[in-house]
Scaffold this motif. Structure first.
Motif, PDB file in Angstrom:
ATOM      1  N   SER A   9       6.859 -11.132 -21.095  1.00 58.87           N
ATOM      2  CA  SER A   9       7.854 -11.963 -20.425  1.00 58.87           C
ATOM      3  C   SER A   9       9.193 -11.233 -20.396  1.00 58.87           C
ATOM      4  O   SER A   9       9.506 -10.473 -21.303  1.00 58.87           O
ATOM      5  CB  SER A   9       8.023 -13.291 -21.167  1.00 58.87           C
ATOM      6  N   SER A  10       9.968 -11.515 -19.356  1.00 58.62           N
ATOM      7  CA  SER A  10      11.322 -10.960 -19.278  1.00 58.62           C
ATOM      8  C   SER A  10      12.148 -11.833 -18.350  1.00 58.62           C
ATOM      9  O   SER A  10      11.611 -12.597 -17.548  1.00 58.62           O
ATOM     10  CB  SER A  10      11.300  -9.517 -18.766  1.00 58.62           C
ATOM     11  N   ASN A  11      13.475 -11.698 -18.494  1.00 61.86           N
ATOM     12  CA  ASN A  11      14.383 -12.460 -17.643  1.00 61.86           C
ATOM     13  C   ASN A  11      15.666 -11.662 -17.491  1.00 61.86           C
ATOM     14  O   ASN A  11      16.234 -11.206 -18.487  1.00 61.86           O
ATOM     15  CB  ASN A  11      14.674 -13.832 -18.257  1.00 61.86           C
ATOM     16  N   LYS A  18      11.650 -17.221 -20.896  1.00 60.56           N
ATOM     17  CA  LYS A  18      11.462 -16.035 -20.064  1.00 60.56           C
ATOM     18  C   LYS A  18      10.148 -16.183 -19.315  1.00 60.56           C
ATOM     19  O   LYS A  18       9.117 -16.481 -19.932  1.00 60.56           O
ATOM     20  CB  LYS A  18      11.447 -14.774 -20.926  1.00 60.56           C
ATOM     21  N   VAL A  24       5.432  -5.388 -18.248  1.00 59.67           N
ATOM     22  CA  VAL A  24       6.838  -5.053 -18.444  1.00 59.67           C
ATOM     23  C   VAL A  24       6.906  -3.575 -18.800  1.00 59.67           C
ATOM     24  O   VAL A  24       5.947  -3.006 -19.332  1.00 59.67           O
ATOM     25  CB  VAL A  24       7.529  -5.904 -19.542  1.00 59.67           C
ATOM     26  N   VAL A  32      13.434  -3.958 -22.779  1.00 63.11           N
ATOM     27  CA  VAL A  32      12.593  -4.288 -21.634  1.00 63.11           C
ATOM     28  C   VAL A  32      13.398  -4.091 -20.353  1.00 63.11           C
ATOM     29  O   VAL A  32      14.463  -4.698 -20.179  1.00 63.11           O
ATOM     30  CB  VAL A  32      12.072  -5.742 -21.723  1.00 63.11           C
ATOM     31  N   ASP A  35      15.527  -6.831 -18.434  1.00 61.03           N
ATOM     32  CA  ASP A  35      15.753  -7.999 -19.285  1.00 61.03           C
ATOM     33  C   ASP A  35      17.214  -8.041 -19.712  1.00 61.03           C
ATOM     34  O   ASP A  35      17.828  -6.999 -19.990  1.00 61.03           O
ATOM     35  CB  ASP A  35      14.856  -7.956 -20.526  1.00 61.03           C
ATOM     36  N   ASN A  86       9.544 -11.488 -25.580  1.00 52.44           N
ATOM     37  CA  ASN A  86       9.123 -10.545 -24.545  1.00 52.44           C
ATOM     38  C   ASN A  86       7.638 -10.245 -24.612  1.00 52.44           C
ATOM     39  O   ASN A  86       7.011 -10.010 -23.580  1.00 52.44           O
ATOM     40  CB  ASN A  86       9.879  -9.215 -24.674  1.00 52.44           C
TER      41      ASN A  86
END
Length: 184
Positions: A9-11, A18, A24, A32, A35, A86
């Motif tokens: 996950s990332s944002n 996220k 990723v 990341v 991110d 993440n």
């Protein structure tokens, strides 16, 4: 003691959760790619407010999927990425690893590598996400009275590469004496 990645996950914006991604990219010394928490110096707002020149020991946040099963048994439904991690893993007791442990993703002879720097120190945002969740991920050991943090571990990227669901996670313990994880 090896495991597997179950989600990544990332944002790119500050948000508690996220979104999950297919893969990723981890960038050595940064975190990341794309991110909001990637960088050489701290990116978490509370840490930046204290001292923006601190080294970023929280480049990649990992949580063990087994925590979600435990929380479900206590009435909290949590999915990968929702606690801001993440990388979600299965099969490794991340919280029991010593400081300096290396986690190698994918091929043993290649792939991304992170070094565990310490425990995530959960904040009240967890209760904003789900009321009562904070006391499920932070508490006191009934025997010792020590604070127990269950919301995952933090790490820095030592070798870059891509990581995705299904990738193996290989654990490389540091030389003795092992130092227990502390909050970072």
């Amino acid at each position: 003691m090896d495991g597997v990645v179950t989600a990544v996950s990332s944002n790119g914006t500050y948000s508690f959760t996220k979104p999950n991604r297919e893969r990723v990219t981890l960038l050595a010394g940064l975190g990341v790619e794309g991110d909001v928490h990637a960088g050489v110096t701290v990116r978490h707002r509370s840490r930046v407010a204290q001292d923006p020149t601190q080294p970023n020991l929280r480049q990649v946040h990992l949580i063990h999927e087994e925590l979600f099963t435990e929380l479900a048994g206590q009435g909290h439904q949590v999915r990968p990425g929702e606690l801001g991690e993440n990388i979600t893993t299965r099969g490794i007791d991340l919280l029991a690893l010593p400081t300096g442990t290396l986690l190698r993703f994918g091929d043993v002879d290649g792939g991304a590598v992170v070094e565990i720097t310490g425990l995530r120190n959960p904040c009240r945002q967890i209760d904003d996400f789900q009321d009562g969740l904070l006391k499920r991920v932070v508490g006191r050991d009934p025997d010792s009275g020590e604070i127990v943090r269950k919301a995952g571990v933090m790490s820095v990227v030592r070798e870059g590469g891509t990581v995705g669901p299904g990738d193996a996670v290989h654990v490389e313990l540091p030389a003795h004496p092992h130092r227990p994880l502390e909050r970072v």
